[in-house]
Design an enzyme around this catalytic site. Structure first.
Site, PDB file in Angstrom:
ATOM      1  N   TRP A  33      16.926 -33.135  21.662  1.00 17.32           N
ATOM      2  CA  TRP A  33      17.771 -31.923  22.405  1.00 17.32           C
ATOM      3  C   TRP A  33      19.249 -32.264  22.678  1.00 17.32           C
ATOM      4  O   TRP A  33      19.997 -31.431  22.514  1.00 17.32           O
ATOM      5  CB  TRP A  33      16.792 -31.920  23.993  1.00 17.32           C
ATOM      6  CG  TRP A  33      15.797 -31.240  23.848  1.00 17.32           C
ATOM      7  CD1 TRP A  33      14.437 -32.144  24.235  1.00 17.32           C
ATOM      8  CD2 TRP A  33      15.092 -30.063  23.553  1.00 17.32           C
ATOM      9  NE1 TRP A  33      13.443 -31.398  23.889  1.00 17.32           N
ATOM     10  CE2 TRP A  33      13.735 -30.063  23.798  1.00 17.32           C
ATOM     11  CE3 TRP A  33      16.006 -28.909  23.192  1.00 17.32           C
ATOM     12  CZ2 TRP A  33      13.157 -28.801  23.396  1.00 17.32           C
ATOM     13  CZ3 TRP A  33      15.222 -27.761  22.764  1.00 17.32           C
ATOM     14  CH2 TRP A  33      13.793 -27.649  23.049  1.00 17.32           C
ATOM     15  N   ASP A  69      22.061 -33.643  30.658  1.00 16.91           N
ATOM     16  CA  ASP A  69      20.775 -32.922  30.711  1.00 16.91           C
ATOM     17  C   ASP A  69      19.532 -33.621  31.153  1.00 16.91           C
ATOM     18  O   ASP A  69      19.159 -34.783  30.810  1.00 16.91           O
ATOM     19  CB  ASP A  69      20.563 -32.607  29.106  1.00 16.91           C
ATOM     20  CG  ASP A  69      19.432 -31.793  29.018  1.00 16.91           C
ATOM     21  OD1 ASP A  69      18.521 -31.597  29.906  1.00 16.91           O
ATOM     22  OD2 ASP A  69      18.910 -31.287  27.725  1.00 16.91           O
ATOM     23  N   LYS A 107      10.061 -28.140  32.988  1.00 18.33           N
ATOM     24  CA  LYS A 107       9.569 -29.410  32.859  1.00 18.33           C
ATOM     25  C   LYS A 107       8.996 -29.902  34.126  1.00 18.33           C
ATOM     26  O   LYS A 107       8.164 -30.923  34.266  1.00 18.33           O
ATOM     27  CB  LYS A 107      10.513 -30.334  32.171  1.00 18.33           C
ATOM     28  CG  LYS A 107      11.123 -29.804  30.944  1.00 18.33           C
ATOM     29  CD  LYS A 107      10.243 -30.144  29.747  1.00 18.33           C
ATOM     30  CE  LYS A 107      10.524 -29.340  28.467  1.00 18.33           C
ATOM     31  NZ  LYS A 107      11.795 -29.164  28.117  1.00 18.33           N
TER      32      LYS A 107
HETATM   33  C1  LIG Z   1      12.990 -28.708  26.975  1.00 18.37           C
HETATM   34  C2  LIG Z   1      14.160 -29.269  26.800  1.00 18.37           C
HETATM   35  C3  LIG Z   1      15.143 -28.592  26.599  1.00 18.37           C
HETATM   36  C4  LIG Z   1      15.249 -27.069  26.053  1.00 18.37           C
HETATM   37  O1  LIG Z   1      14.815 -26.324  27.321  1.00 18.37           O
HETATM   38  P1  LIG Z   1      14.743 -24.794  27.196  1.00 18.37           P
HETATM   39  O2  LIG Z   1      14.855 -24.256  28.567  1.00 18.37           O
HETATM   40  O3  LIG Z   1      13.519 -24.463  26.152  1.00 18.37           O
HETATM   41  O4  LIG Z   1      16.045 -24.233  26.312  1.00 18.37           O
HETATM   42  C5  LIG Z   1      16.510 -29.180  26.793  1.00 18.37           C
HETATM   43  N1  LIG Z   1      16.717 -30.370  27.089  1.00 18.37           N
HETATM   44  C6  LIG Z   1      15.588 -31.347  27.223  1.00 18.37           C
HETATM   45  C7  LIG Z   1      15.725 -32.690  27.527  1.00 18.37           C
HETATM   46  C8  LIG Z   1      14.342 -30.577  27.217  1.00 18.37           C
HETATM   47  O5  LIG Z   1      13.306 -31.429  27.487  1.00 18.37           O
END
Ligand SMILES: *Cc1c(COP(=O)(O)O)cnc(C)c1O
Length: 366
Positions: free
Chosen positions: A107, A174, A198
């Site tokens: 990511w 993030d 998540k």
């Molecule tokens: C799943 C995830 C993403 C992507 O998320 P989306 O909502 O599918 O765009 C980005 N960063 C991390 C750390 C993730 O676990």
């Protein structure tokens, strides 16, 4: 109605398990929101009912992170965390400026790819050559960069940052897969984002928390829908917000607040992680895939010592009602995601299966 005996031990990495009461209250709201005679799915986002939901969700997100009254704004946007990969440079990287990124996983690497389209993107360190099995630690952040970006928890590889670098430039993180899971001094971040699916709610909304003073400095013309300042001005309703995902996220945050907030859930998360990692290290038929000091308390990745045992282990966990522990295709093996809503009883079921597996295969000859 799903009964207790049908309910799976859900280790899915995302979309993931949410508290049972969130499923129940969401289901009620789909049929009749708050005795209004209307479904949450059919009310206007401009109705007083939804405005109250949005206001509470925005305030509670800041409250849970200890950021109330500290110059931050919370937004519930669409487009997933992946859209933030480009909204961040759009809103923070100056024309002819540059940004600094830590490459700690897939990511993070996707975020770097998007930033490169906007300008000079310095990768301060990367663990890619090591297949991201550790968090890079000794690196220098260029003081003249417009911001530093990192990923607190690497969902795919199962590593987690335990500390964050000190720097005078804005720090962007993030936190998609560990938001609301542990206490950190959140004031060290200037922008935090997290896809809801998540650890916070269903797929379809992204929480963005931004310190207002860092915005509006790039000299770029930003399309309105990608402009954080426009979203703030519109109180997170610049366009039709994802009404239902915001509501379900609010229910999850209320559940967390009632449990005692992030500090209380952190204790449970640590107990779950300790239980599983202790078994991974003790059991001679399993091995963890990442550096111990960087292990994630959210996503535990592990392999069988002997891949030939895969069908036996897979049969055992499926029979025990476990779901979603197959590893990501880039790592293989297994990944047990232990988000906030996963009860410790589910972790105990997995540990029992691992011990059962041990006693079965220890008597076999291959
Ligand atoms: C799943 C995830 C993403 C992507 O998320 P989306 O909502 O599918 O765009 C980005 N960063 C991390 C750390 C993730 O676990």
């Amino acid at each position: 109605m799903i009964t207790d005996t049908m309910k799976k031990h859900n280790y899915s990495a995302g979309p993931c398990i949410l508290p049972q009461e969130v499923f129940e209250k969401s289901a009620e709201a789909i049929l009749d929101y708050n005795n209004s005679g209307l479904s949450i799915l059919e009310i206007s986002h401009r109705s007083k009912e939804f405005i109250a939901i949005m206001e509470e969700a925005r305030a509670l997100a800041l409250d849970l992170l200890g950021l109330t009254g500290k110059g931050y704004q919370a937004l519930f946007l669409s487009g997933g965390a992946s859209l933030e990969f480009l909204m961040v440079p759009y809103n923070l990287m100056k024309v002819d400026g540059k940004a600094a990124y830590l490459d700690s996983g897939t990511w993070a690497s996707n975020a770097i790819t998007e930033a490169k389209a906007f300008g000079e993107t310095v990768v301060v360190a990367s663990s890619k050559s090591d297949n991201y099995t550790h968090i890079p630690k000794d690196f220098v952040i260029p003081a003249e960069a417009d911001y530093f970006h990192c990923t607190s928890n690497n969902t795919i590889f199962g590593t987690q940052m335990k500390s964050f670098p000190k720097t005078n430039i804005p720090v962007v993180c993030d936190m998609s897969s560990d938001i609301f899971s542990r206490v950190i001094d959140f004031t060290q971040f200037d922008l935090i984002y997290a896809g809801a699916q998540k650890n916070m709610g269903p797929a379809g909304t992204t929480l963005v928390i931004v310190k207002e003073e860092i915005l509006g400095k790039t000299g770029r013309a930003i399309p309105a829908i990608l402009d954080y300042q426009k979203h703030i001005k519109a109180e997170s309703m610049y366009n039709t917000p994802p009404v239902f995902p915001v509501y379900a996220s609010l229910l999850t945050m209320q559940w967390l607040k009632e449990k005692g907030g992030v500090a209380a859930i952190e204790i449970e998360n640590n107990a779950k992680a300790e239980l599983l990692y202790t078994e991974i290290d003790r059991n001679p038929y399993f091995k963890g895939t990442v550096a111990k000091e960087d292990r994630s308390s959210m996503n535990a990745t592990f392999l069988l010592e002997n891949e030939a045992h895969t069908p036996i282990f897979d049969t055992l966990w499926k029979e025990a009602g476990i779901s979603g522990i197959t590893g990501h295709r880039s790592v293989g093996g297994y990944r047990a995601s232990m988000y906030n809503a996963l009860p410790i009883e589910s972790v105990q079921v997995l540990v029992d299966v691992m011990q059962d597996f041990e006693s079965k295969v220890s008597g076999m000859k291959f």
